[in-house]
Scaffold this active site. Structure first.
Site, PDB file in Angstrom:
ATOM      1  N   GLU A 150      67.371  33.123  18.529  1.00 31.24           N
ATOM      2  CA  GLU A 150      66.663  32.789  19.522  1.00 31.24           C
ATOM      3  C   GLU A 150      65.175  32.884  19.102  1.00 31.24           C
ATOM      4  OE1 GLU A 150      67.934  35.759  22.581  1.00 31.24           O
ATOM      5  OE2 GLU A 150      69.640  35.909  21.121  1.00 31.24           O
ATOM      6  N   HIS A 187      69.009  29.884  23.882  1.00 26.65           N
ATOM      7  CA  HIS A 187      70.080  30.942  23.544  1.00 26.65           C
ATOM      8  C   HIS A 187      71.068  30.238  22.506  1.00 26.65           C
ATOM      9  CE1 HIS A 187      72.015  34.712  23.296  1.00 26.65           C
ATOM     10  NE2 HIS A 187      71.056  35.257  24.055  1.00 26.65           N
TER      11      HIS A 187
HETATM   12  C1  G6D Z   1      70.334  38.566  24.251  1.00 28.82           C
HETATM   13  O1  G6D Z   1      69.158  40.605  23.430  1.00 28.82           O
HETATM   14  C2  G6D Z   1      70.280  39.905  24.381  1.00 28.82           C
HETATM   15  C3  G6D Z   1      71.604  40.541  24.096  1.00 28.82           C
HETATM   16  O2  G6D Z   1      71.654  41.997  24.354  1.00 28.82           O
HETATM   17  C4  G6D Z   1      72.273  39.992  25.408  1.00 28.82           C
HETATM   18  O3  G6D Z   1      73.484  40.690  25.448  1.00 28.82           O
HETATM   19  C5  G6D Z   1      72.368  38.537  25.038  1.00 28.82           C
HETATM   20  O4  G6D Z   1      71.394  38.005  25.140  1.00 28.82           O
HETATM   21  C6  G6D Z   1      73.300  37.706  26.173  1.00 28.82           C
HETATM   22  O5  G6D Z   1      70.354  38.084  23.056  1.00 28.82           O
END
Ligand code: G6D
Length: 335
Positions: free
Chosen positions: A299, A181
């Site tokens: 991501e 992420h």
């Molecule tokens: C991800 O898709 C989700 C988002 O909605 C979330 O808020 C984030 O992770 C923390 O990308």
């Protein structure tokens, strides 16, 4: 300090502690002085720094202390798993067996619940090939089936390419769809000025709770990043749709996307079929409320909720099977 090649170094330090458990940071530096920092906590990609004309630039959003990583709801740089994204109604079945997870996002489960890989401190070792290997076993947290052993390997080569490889095996049928992420902000200029190209003709339609409906829509207007477009321009195009941010999954393959600024670019490659982009401000709550974004999460993963949509890709990992995925992020200097 480990001296790997002639110019490559891997340096281990203590980043913090969870209880009595040390959280380590590893810095891998290549011959160009490009470096990545990775943490045992959540197998996090903590920093990505490049040196241009003697000046250091950080290309990803990061915190300098463990507390911020523990507290943030934004998953900054973390390894998400065993399943990234939302699973509708927090349930699925494999081979006729039904599984019900613990919901953490309304009645759905997001990023595998509250005890996913993103909240675990991994074991770690310096690998032989300019890389660091993180290992962790999850044992059915949040009611996911199966004891799952996950390896996350970060490496940096002399071509300024960061490679993340995920390996997993399980003792019981389960799901595996990890991602990193990481939030990019690659220049001093505002994220709205930075340009994005996504090699994608289709993106995932979602409902009001951000759950995929199963439809794939053509990437037109706001969602059309087939040619370089400023992120700010895309956000403007969202307004008539009553949307204020990107939080969307695009169908991609191999060379997924490029983010570029006046001075540099990052190319993203994957062996998966999805790229989620998420405009956010993980470092300033007030600005986040006002949609003043500092960065964009990119991501690489299999499309979200794939277990409910066969054409979204396979995220099933059967008992005693092993799987391996690789994502790459390559930095290029432009001007
Ligand atoms: C991800 O898709 C989700 C988002 O909605 C979330 O808020 C984030 O992770 C923390 O990308």
């Amino acid at each position: 300090m480990h001296r790997m090649g002639r110019n490559m170094t891997v340096k281990k330090t203590i980043f913090g502690e969870i209880g009595t458990d040390p959280v380590y940071s590893y810095k891998i530096t290549n011959k160009n002085e490009t470096s990545i920092d990775v943490l045992t906590y959540a197998a996090t990609w903590q920093n990505f720094e490049v040196v241009e004309d003697g000046v250091k630039h950080s290309l990803i959003e990061h915190f300098d202390n463990l507390d911020d990583y523990i507290k943030t709801p934004y998953m900054v740089g973390k390894t998400i798993g065993r399943v990234a994204g939302r699973i509708k109604d927090a349930k699925f079945s494999i081979n006729g067996v039904d599984y019900q997870m613990t919901p953490n996002n309304g009645k759905n489960v997001m990023h595998s619940g509250d005890h996913g890989l993103q909240s675990q401190n991994f074991d770690s070792t310096i690998d032989s090939d300019n890389s660091v290997l993180f290992t962790h076993t999850v044992k059915g947290e949040d009611e996911f089936p199966g004891t799952l052993t996950v390896e996350v390997r970060y490496s940096l080569n002399d071509d300024d390419e960061v490679q993340i490889t995920y390996n997993a095996k399980t003792d019981h049928d389960t799901l595996f769809n990890p991602t990193c992420h990481v939030y990019f902000d690659i220049d001093d200029e505002n994220i709205r000025q930075q340009q994005l190209k996504i090699n994608s003709k289709r993106f995932v339609d979602v409902d009001a709770k951000k759950i995929p409906t199963g439809k794939l829509l053509a990437t037109t207007n706001a969602y059309d990043f087939k040619n370089f477009k400023k992120i700010g321009q895309g956000l403007k195009q969202l307004k008539p749709l009553d949307k204020v941010e990107f939080d969307d999954a695009f169908v991609v393959n191999k060379k997924a996307a490029t983010l570029k600024s006046e001075h540099r670019a990052i190319d993203l490659y994957t062996d998966r079929d999805g790229l989620v982009i998420f405009t956010a401000n993980p470092v300033d709550a007030l600005k986040a409320q006002n949609h003043e974004f500092s960065s964009i999460a990119m991501e690489l993963q299999t499309l979200p909720d794939a277990i409910h949509h066969p054409d979204f890709g396979n995220t099933i990992l059967l008992a005693n099977q092993e799987v391996s995925y690789t994502n790459k992020y390559k930095y290029r200097k432009l001007n």
